[in-house]
Design an enzyme around this catalytic site. Structure first.
Site, mmCIF file in Angstrom:
data_model
loop_
_atom_site.group_PDB
_atom_site.id
_atom_site.type_symbol
_atom_site.label_atom_id
_atom_site.label_comp_id
_atom_site.label_asym_id
_atom_site.label_seq_id
_atom_site.Cartn_x
_atom_site.Cartn_y
_atom_site.Cartn_z
ATOM 1 N N SER A 217 15.778 19.952 -14.988
ATOM 2 C CA SER A 217 14.769 21.098 -14.749
ATOM 3 C C SER A 217 15.291 21.540 -15.088
ATOM 4 O O SER A 217 16.672 22.631 -15.472
ATOM 5 C CB SER A 217 14.410 20.827 -13.289
ATOM 6 O OG SER A 217 13.358 21.936 -13.600
ATOM 7 N N HIS B 220 0.978 -0.542 0.131
ATOM 8 C CA HIS B 220 0.561 -0.044 0.195
ATOM 9 C C HIS B 220 0.973 1.469 -0.196
ATOM 10 O O HIS B 220 -0.007 1.899 -0.154
ATOM 11 C CB HIS B 220 -1.250 0.613 1.242
ATOM 12 C CG HIS B 220 -1.770 -1.227 1.065
ATOM 13 N ND1 HIS B 220 -2.895 -1.758 0.886
ATOM 14 C CD2 HIS B 220 -1.731 -2.461 1.924
ATOM 15 C CE1 HIS B 220 -3.056 -2.725 1.247
ATOM 16 N NE2 HIS B 220 -2.287 -2.975 2.479
#
Length: 499
Positions: A304, A174
């Site tokens: 970036s 999970h």
């Protein structure tokens, strides 16, 4: 002939003027070819490969018909062979504009440079003789390009799994911290899916058959007429052409086309591969966020345009992006097969021109990219160790309880002590942003005095990984390495991505 055709293709490419080169940028170009795909896969679905294959299929047919007694001369076959690669694409395009029929356009173009052979080109055949049989050759050759690439990905990842077989790391269920596993064992989960894909692709490739020489609706009526009712010669013709094309078997029954279920079989296995690659690269992206594992990052690479410090997992992201496209393409052959009427309808053609090549091109790209990733995966053991230290005290509570019981304590009393201390430590982590101090709390509590000397051993991460290293060793030995044996000669190819 594929290799020689590829070299011929490269030699005969026109040199574009600056004006012509600039004009190329005014038209849409599929990034699958212009940006990503390998030269061999781009060539496999190129017009030159397609139409030279058509000509070879006409030569195979003429040779087989001649050997079985039809009045075809050696001179006619020699003429066809001498012009097999010399295609006037401009003439073919003009013929297709006039005739609105691609196969007949190329029959006329071939006949123009083979006037002696013109009367016997395409003798007894239907369009699908060249169209469908060429598609099957391209599918087969496409698998032959993909399978060694997949084998190399598996090989690189197997080496990675072996290297890190016993390096403990947090497991996640999970996407929450769970029982420890190892870096190598997690890689084996990826390998298991890739091994399944390997077997599926090999099976799909080996199941491919040739459409063969079947005539307009699959009954071979035209060939039965050519051979004056001699059924045995018609069967011999089918077998001979099938063998010349490099197939062991032909489909015994077809309509005008081979069953479009064959396309479903091929593309469903490619889509399944896409799902596997998406899962692997998603895992890598998640681990990159944790700074535990990182894909290769070039010395001058920019992560970036705004944030110079970033090291984005752009290769894994590209794989995920293209894998989604590969999975989505699966809808095309399913719908195409379902709407084919009776012996065939032509509404399959335009769709298949896109879906078949794009599936193989996309699979080719993601395998090349994934190989590049797996050849340069970087692991940061110290970061992994820090994450384990942060979570391990909670995971060790069961071990602490068992040790206390062995030392004479009451299981329920110990459980309650651990529960209270754990909740206090969790509050420090979640509400105050502090470190997990459960171990310090246990050490300060007199109740746990009987086992204080055992705490280091109880908190050794390697005592929490179960049989993960042994599982890795056995899995690689029994299921992975044997799968790679047929591809040992092709393992040394490395991938350097241009983009």
């Amino acid at each position: 002939y594929c290799g020689s055709s590829l070299s011929s293709f490269r030699r005969t490419q026109p040199v574009l003027s600056n004006m012509e080169a600039a004009d190329e940028f005014t038209k849409y170009r599929s990034p699958l070819v212009s940006r990503y795909a390998s030269k061999e896969m781009a060539f496999n679905f190129s017009d030159r490969k397609k139409f030279t294959t058509w000509r070879r299929l006409w030569i195979y047919l003429a040779k087989a018909e001649k050997s079985l007694g039809l009045p075809i001369t050696d001179a006619q076959i020699l003429e066809m062979e001498s012009h097999a690669d010399n295609i006037d694409f401009a003439m073919a395009a003009e013929e297709e504009r006039k005739l609105r029929h691609d196969v007949m356009a190329h029959v006329h173009t071939f006949a123009h440079c083979c006037p002696t052979a013109a009367p016997i080109i395409h003798l007894g055949a239907t369009s699908c003789y060249v169209g469908d049989n060429t598609d099957l050759i391209m599918l087969r050759d496409g698998f032959d390009i993909l399978l060694p690439k997949l084998a190399r990905v598996i090989d690189r990842l197997a080496n990675f799994a072996e290297k890190y077989a016993d390096l403990p790391t947090l497991g996640f269920t999970h996407y929450q911290p769970a029982q420890l596993t190892t870096v190598g064992k997690r890689a084996c989960l990826w390998l298991q899916d890739l091994a399944m894909d390997m077997r599926n692709l090999q099976r799909a490739r080996d199941d491919l058959r040739f459409r063969g020489v079947k005539g307009t609706t699959g009954t071979q009526a035209s060939f039965l007429q050519l051979f004056q009712g001699e059924h045995e010669k018609v069967e011999q013709l089918d077998n001979m052409v099938t063998e010349m094309a490099g197939f062991k078997k032909a489909y015994l029954v077809t309509g005008q086309t081979y069953s479009r279920k064959v396309d479903i079989d091929c593309l469903s296995n490619l889509a399944s591969l896409g799902a596997t690659v998406h899962k692997i690269c998603t895992d890598i992206r998640l681990l990159a966020n944790l700074k535990e594992i990182e894909e290769p990052f070039e010395k001058e690479q920019i992560g970036s345009s705004a944030m110079p410090y970033k090291r984005n997992p752009m290769r894994a992201e590209r794989c995920c992006s293209l894998a989604r496209h590969l999975v989505a393409l699966m809808a095309d052959p399913l719908q195409t097969a379902s709407v084919q009427w009776l012996e065939r309808t032509l509404d399959d053609s335009a769709n298949r021109r896109i879906s078949l090549p794009e599936s193989f091109l996309t699979a080719d790209i993601i395998l090349s990219t994934l190989q590049n990733i797996t050849e340069g995966l970087v692991v940061y053991p110290k970061v992994i160790e820090r994450h384990i230290r942060h979570e391990l005290p909670f995971m060790a509570t069961e071990n602490i309880i068992m040790a206390m019981v062995k030392a004479g304590g009451n299981r329920q009393d110990c459980h309650e002590k651990i529960r209270v201390l754990s909740q206090e430590a969790a509050a420090v982590v979640k509400q105050e942003g502090g470190d997990n101090d459960l171990l310090a709390r246990v050490q300060r509590d007199p109740y746990f005095a009987p086992i204080l000397g055992q705490l280091d051993a109880l908190l050794d991460p390697k005592t929490f990984i179960g049989r993960a290293p042994q599982q890795v060793t056995r899995f690689l030995s029994e299921e992975v390495r044997p799968l790679l044996e047929p591809y040992k000669a092709k393992m040394d190819v490395k991938i350097e991505l241009e983009l």
